[in-house]
Scaffold this motif. Sequence first.
Motif, PDB file in Angstrom:
ATOM      1  N   PRO B 422       4.432  10.653  -9.202  1.00 36.78           N
ATOM      2  CA  PRO B 422       4.185   9.464  -9.104  1.00 36.78           C
ATOM      3  C   PRO B 422       4.500   8.786  -8.180  1.00 36.78           C
ATOM      4  O   PRO B 422       4.198   7.526  -7.723  1.00 36.78           O
ATOM      5  CB  PRO B 422       5.305   9.046 -10.539  1.00 36.78           C
ATOM      6  CG  PRO B 422       6.001  10.268 -10.727  1.00 36.78           C
ATOM      7  CD  PRO B 422       5.564  11.459 -10.028  1.00 36.78           C
ATOM      8  N   SER B 423       5.232   9.126  -7.017  1.00 36.94           N
ATOM      9  CA  SER B 423       5.600   8.674  -5.850  1.00 36.94           C
ATOM     10  C   SER B 423       4.731   8.935  -4.746  1.00 36.94           C
ATOM     11  O   SER B 423       5.056   8.732  -3.614  1.00 36.94           O
ATOM     12  CB  SER B 423       6.958   8.827  -5.504  1.00 36.94           C
ATOM     13  OG  SER B 423       7.750   9.340  -6.523  1.00 36.94           O
ATOM     14  N   GLY B 424       3.646   9.917  -5.061  1.00 32.32           N
ATOM     15  CA  GLY B 424       2.760  10.273  -4.199  1.00 32.32           C
ATOM     16  C   GLY B 424       1.639   9.292  -3.880  1.00 32.32           C
ATOM     17  O   GLY B 424       1.674   8.176  -4.503  1.00 32.32           O
ATOM     18  N   VAL B 444      -1.347  10.557   5.865  1.00 35.43           N
ATOM     19  CA  VAL B 444      -2.399  10.256   5.078  1.00 35.43           C
ATOM     20  C   VAL B 444      -2.120   9.095   4.024  1.00 35.43           C
ATOM     21  O   VAL B 444      -2.894   8.870   2.920  1.00 35.43           O
ATOM     22  CB  VAL B 444      -3.392  11.297   4.456  1.00 35.43           C
ATOM     23  CG1 VAL B 444      -4.115  12.031   5.689  1.00 35.43           C
ATOM     24  CG2 VAL B 444      -2.786  12.177   3.591  1.00 35.43           C
ATOM     25  N   GLY B 445      -0.875   8.701   3.805  1.00 28.95           N
ATOM     26  CA  GLY B 445      -0.255   8.021   2.942  1.00 28.95           C
ATOM     27  C   GLY B 445       0.027   8.649   1.285  1.00 28.95           C
ATOM     28  O   GLY B 445       0.510   7.996   0.514  1.00 28.95           O
ATOM     29  N   SER B 446       0.292   9.875   1.508  1.00 28.59           N
ATOM     30  CA  SER B 446       0.642  10.579   0.301  1.00 28.59           C
ATOM     31  C   SER B 446       2.018  11.371   0.719  1.00 28.59           C
ATOM     32  O   SER B 446       2.698  11.077   1.609  1.00 28.59           O
ATOM     33  CB  SER B 446      -0.372  11.596  -0.217  1.00 28.59           C
ATOM     34  OG  SER B 446       0.257  11.971  -1.780  1.00 28.59           O
ATOM     35  N   VAL B 518       8.950  -3.767  -1.979  1.00 32.19           N
ATOM     36  CA  VAL B 518       9.614  -2.930  -2.854  1.00 32.19           C
ATOM     37  C   VAL B 518       9.835  -1.625  -2.156  1.00 32.19           C
ATOM     38  O   VAL B 518      10.913  -1.136  -2.117  1.00 32.19           O
ATOM     39  CB  VAL B 518       8.684  -2.623  -4.230  1.00 32.19           C
ATOM     40  CG1 VAL B 518       9.238  -1.471  -5.109  1.00 32.19           C
ATOM     41  CG2 VAL B 518       8.545  -3.817  -4.932  1.00 32.19           C
ATOM     42  N   ARG B 519       8.854  -1.146  -1.329  1.00 35.44           N
ATOM     43  CA  ARG B 519       9.155   0.138  -0.543  1.00 35.44           C
ATOM     44  C   ARG B 519      10.000  -0.233   0.564  1.00 35.44           C
ATOM     45  O   ARG B 519      10.818   0.766   0.648  1.00 35.44           O
ATOM     46  CB  ARG B 519       7.743   0.367   0.256  1.00 35.44           C
ATOM     47  CG  ARG B 519       7.875   1.602   0.984  1.00 35.44           C
ATOM     48  CD  ARG B 519       6.423   1.841   1.947  1.00 35.44           C
ATOM     49  NE  ARG B 519       6.497   0.427   2.846  1.00 35.44           N
ATOM     50  CZ  ARG B 519       5.234   0.205   3.560  1.00 35.44           C
ATOM     51  NH1 ARG B 519       4.125   0.820   3.406  1.00 35.44           N
ATOM     52  NH2 ARG B 519       5.326  -0.975   4.490  1.00 35.44           N
ATOM     53  N   ASP B 520      10.241  -1.474   1.154  1.00 39.99           N
ATOM     54  CA  ASP B 520      11.174  -1.374   2.109  1.00 39.99           C
ATOM     55  C   ASP B 520      12.437  -1.736   1.706  1.00 39.99           C
ATOM     56  O   ASP B 520      13.504  -1.635   2.441  1.00 39.99           O
ATOM     57  CB  ASP B 520      10.646  -2.712   2.992  1.00 39.99           C
ATOM     58  CG  ASP B 520       9.657  -2.336   3.937  1.00 39.99           C
ATOM     59  OD1 ASP B 520       9.114  -1.078   4.135  1.00 39.99           O
ATOM     60  OD2 ASP B 520       8.760  -3.193   4.514  1.00 39.99           O
ATOM     61  N   THR B 521      12.675  -2.354   0.624  1.00 35.94           N
ATOM     62  CA  THR B 521      14.157  -2.781  -0.007  1.00 35.94           C
ATOM     63  C   THR B 521      14.735  -2.208  -0.799  1.00 35.94           C
ATOM     64  O   THR B 521      15.936  -2.502  -1.258  1.00 35.94           O
ATOM     65  CB  THR B 521      13.945  -4.204  -0.143  1.00 35.94           C
ATOM     66  OG1 THR B 521      13.316  -4.644  -1.144  1.00 35.94           O
ATOM     67  CG2 THR B 521      13.608  -5.264   1.042  1.00 35.94           C
ATOM     68  N   SER B 522      14.053  -1.280  -1.559  1.00 31.08           N
ATOM     69  CA  SER B 522      14.608  -0.580  -2.843  1.00 31.08           C
ATOM     70  C   SER B 522      15.784   0.326  -2.434  1.00 31.08           C
ATOM     71  O   SER B 522      15.796   0.918  -1.157  1.00 31.08           O
ATOM     72  CB  SER B 522      13.711   0.287  -3.545  1.00 31.08           C
ATOM     73  OG  SER B 522      12.853  -0.467  -4.402  1.00 31.08           O
ATOM     74  N   ALA B 530       7.863   4.220  -4.929  1.00 27.65           N
ATOM     75  CA  ALA B 530       7.184   4.101  -6.187  1.00 27.65           C
ATOM     76  C   ALA B 530       5.918   3.141  -5.731  1.00 27.65           C
ATOM     77  O   ALA B 530       4.761   3.408  -6.424  1.00 27.65           O
ATOM     78  CB  ALA B 530       8.225   3.075  -7.032  1.00 27.65           C
ATOM     79  N   PRO B 531       5.633   2.268  -4.637  1.00 24.99           N
ATOM     80  CA  PRO B 531       4.360   1.579  -4.617  1.00 24.99           C
ATOM     81  C   PRO B 531       3.407   2.495  -3.901  1.00 24.99           C
ATOM     82  O   PRO B 531       2.397   2.149  -3.706  1.00 24.99           O
ATOM     83  CB  PRO B 531       4.790   0.392  -3.463  1.00 24.99           C
ATOM     84  CG  PRO B 531       6.403   0.329  -3.531  1.00 24.99           C
ATOM     85  CD  PRO B 531       6.881   1.979  -3.779  1.00 24.99           C
ATOM     86  N   ASN B 532       3.714   3.556  -3.410  1.00 22.64           N
ATOM     87  CA  ASN B 532       2.830   4.836  -3.001  1.00 22.64           C
ATOM     88  C   ASN B 532       1.479   4.888  -3.548  1.00 22.64           C
ATOM     89  O   ASN B 532       0.367   4.903  -3.007  1.00 22.64           O
ATOM     90  CB  ASN B 532       3.044   6.071  -2.533  1.00 22.64           C
ATOM     91  CG  ASN B 532       4.123   6.237  -1.415  1.00 22.64           C
ATOM     92  OD1 ASN B 532       4.375   5.193  -0.861  1.00 22.64           O
ATOM     93  ND2 ASN B 532       4.818   7.290  -1.090  1.00 22.64           N
ATOM     94  N   PRO B 533       1.460   5.001  -5.165  1.00 22.88           N
ATOM     95  CA  PRO B 533       0.284   5.123  -5.660  1.00 22.88           C
ATOM     96  C   PRO B 533      -0.682   3.840  -5.403  1.00 22.88           C
ATOM     97  O   PRO B 533      -1.984   3.895  -5.492  1.00 22.88           O
ATOM     98  CB  PRO B 533       0.488   5.328  -7.344  1.00 22.88           C
ATOM     99  CG  PRO B 533       1.955   5.774  -7.095  1.00 22.88           C
ATOM    100  CD  PRO B 533       2.636   5.230  -5.959  1.00 22.88           C
ATOM    101  N   VAL B 534      -0.062   2.666  -5.557  1.00 29.14           N
ATOM    102  CA  VAL B 534      -0.664   1.454  -5.445  1.00 29.14           C
ATOM    103  C   VAL B 534      -1.301   1.074  -4.199  1.00 29.14           C
ATOM    104  O   VAL B 534      -2.349   1.094  -3.736  1.00 29.14           O
ATOM    105  CB  VAL B 534       0.119   0.172  -5.683  1.00 29.14           C
ATOM    106  CG1 VAL B 534      -0.474  -1.076  -5.469  1.00 29.14           C
ATOM    107  CG2 VAL B 534       0.601   0.457  -7.129  1.00 29.14           C
ATOM    108  N   LEU B 535      -0.371   1.380  -3.013  1.00 27.51           N
ATOM    109  CA  LEU B 535      -0.620   1.273  -1.716  1.00 27.51           C
ATOM    110  C   LEU B 535      -1.786   2.095  -1.336  1.00 27.51           C
ATOM    111  O   LEU B 535      -2.862   2.040  -0.709  1.00 27.51           O
ATOM    112  CB  LEU B 535       0.208   1.542  -0.723  1.00 27.51           C
ATOM    113  CG  LEU B 535       1.333   0.346  -0.769  1.00 27.51           C
ATOM    114  CD1 LEU B 535       2.752   0.463   0.097  1.00 27.51           C
ATOM    115  CD2 LEU B 535       0.548  -1.043  -0.198  1.00 27.51           C
TER     116      LEU B 535
END
Lengths: 208, 620
Positions: B422-424, B444-446, B518-522, B530-535
């Motif tokens: 889920p984080s990929g 490549v973002g994964s 969310v990616r930078d501050t969690s 967690a935002p990886n699938p969205v980004l």
Amino acid sequence: MVNLIIDGQHVQAEEGWTILETARYYGIDTIPTLCYREGLTTDSSCRLCVVEIISRGRSRLSASCSYPVQEGIEVRTNSRRVRQARKIIIELLLASCPNSKTLQCLASQYGIKELRFKVEDRGCILCGLCVRMCKEQMQAGAIGFFNRGVDRRVAMPFHVRSDVCRECGACLYICPVCELQCRGPREPGDLCNGCFEAIRIDPFPSRD
Amino acid sequence: MKGSLSSPKDLNEYRKSIQSTKKKFEKVISVCGGTGCHAQNCVQVREEISRELDERLLSDKVMVKFTGCHGFCEMGPLVVIHPAGILYVKVSPSDAQRIIESSVVGDSVIDELLYKDVATGKNFEKEQDVPFYSKQKRLLLAMNGMIDPQNIEDYIAQEGYSALVKALFEMSPEEIIKEVEIAGLRGRGGAGFPTANKWKACRRARARDNIKYILCNADEGDPGAYMDRSLLEGNPHAVIEGMIIGAYAIGATEGFVYVRHEYPLAVENLLKALEQARQLGLLGDNILGSGFSFDIKVSVGGGAFVCGESTALMASIEGRIGEPRVKHIHTAEKGLYNRPTNLNNVETWANVPIIIREGAEAYARIGTEKSRGTKIFSLVGKVRNTGLVEVPMGITLREIIFDIGGGMANGKAFKAVQTGGPSGGCIPESMLDTPVDFERLTEVGSMMGSGGMIVMDESTCMVDIARYFVDFLCEESCGKCVPCREGLKQMRFILDDIVSGRATGKQLELLKELAEVVRDTSLCGLGQTAPNPVLSTIKYFEDEYHEHIEEKRCRAGVCRDLIEYQIDADKCTGCLRCKAQCPVGAVLGEKEKPHHIDLSKCEKCGICYEVCEFGAVLRK
């Protein structure tokens, strides 16, 4: 002593100090906090105190309340990236607690003019100050967290009044949101921006 | 079983005696007992085979082994007959008789039960020739097909625990760490941190009462991933041996395996393996007379995804709430019970005995310059050959999906592959020639993650996939820090709006802005990734987001609020099939007359679309 740079100033700090402590010691007052309080353990959960830390040519955001000072790092407490992150965090908090005066004031300070997220008023930002206050300072431990994730709440065990609660009111005293409601907004989700209008100047000018 | 072994010589003699007893058997039938095959009734297959052998009085000549997962889960239950290596797929209990008849008593092969390649129509007789296996490099998984995980003798016969002897009696702790460093082993749990550096830091750390811990992270929770599960179920001793070697190198006295209670077979096999190792003196006080003492406990977790995070895992073992804490002081210095702790994943530990036994140089020859060795992936989704595959690092995604995986199932077009759980992130077709290693997947973002690999075809909506993963993480977030708890919730709201056609272009911008914060501050890795699938879906499939928002259209036909079912009156024969199947009675019409759908009643479940043989139901 540890040497580092905060917002362009060369400063020295004792080994073991956090960036937040060091910044405040030097009068740098541009780091807002919600879940941090002297005398209580650090939770680093609200993430409002994030600062930009540049070390070995790489920049990243980290919570200053728990980050121990390191030799040679550069810290930016109020850069554009930091302000952008804080803005989103304040917006997120306001969406779950729209009438908190503390949050409304922060929103004004950070120039937030509109609330872009869906509002679900829970009246609590889950900073955990009350839980730590009760346990660490009042030696009671009458309240705690239950559930996980979006269902996380503060409560007494099994929702029954706990025998160890002495009704001392310390939890109310320390809560950043259960205070007099902000007078400004009428509807949940409205932003007051009163302070913003009154001050008219940006209290935290960006140093970028 | 034998009593305690007190020296390497004892172990060697014991191994020889096991090997000579095993030589008595002319043939070995290995029945896959992995979780996938369990679901396909492999227990009964094994029982039938054993019964058949008993009846023919062959039990002392032919051995039946109930092993761990062989990997080819799509084709289960699997039966392999050694030494010829004949692979039978999709075996049912009723096949037992003829298998014994022709391939055990006789020397012929049953063609129907062989694996048949769909593309070429060719039959494959031997396990090693099947394309699914032949392109893999099975360092770790090979043993899964050969040993009975509940019997330590099988593992010892396969040179098991010889790496431990080498480590304890021929090497110093520093030499072991050096060996792991030369091998270039990196953490298989996902982050890819060099294992030797971790060990060094923990070895250096000063323990106030001389107690250090080593932990094994078996809290595998990614949807569709079961690599660690299969290793623990099929070959628990490899993990145990790795942990003992690691403990000796670091100077740890106690170890824990943190495994989720959803893996009952893994827990059972692990506990049995630990008990057997203890009885043989391979675990406990004064291991094999070396003077080194170490023991392992099993800690069964409740199955929270976040407990795979190192500090949350330690909190959970200690009996506290499984929540992460900030790690500015590394767990190598203050981890479990505030003592120096080293945590590695199941697969990492299983690699250790191989490195010590085969030598670091040999190991380092496999893979790419920065990522050495092999990696196990669970290849699932819309691919023909689903299962567990172990490949050398540096192999391309295309080779994994199209050569080993056999291409897309149902002949649909490839759309994306999701790696790293889920984080990929989702990787599009244009990037399929990306070599699989830690750096390139991150570029490549994964990410490598623990090894989930979900293949998607054109019938998958990428916005819906992003929403699914955000939903999963929202449920699994511990809720401690604001960006992860509130941010993921708001991301879910926005994605809900997009899939239902209510969103505006502004919301897409907000989604990107929010995802980055969310990616930078969690606080912990869960929120940061967690935002990886969205980004990644926005990066590679932004068109689909725009289609949902501006045209109110879902090209994959997945998002219910954006599709409509209609019946083409010219094609409809009036067979009543869709009418009979519709659960809400939305299909109207009479026999042999064109039907139509009452859109006010239609729930858009798509059953009519699936059942129509004439292509008369249209999805718009």
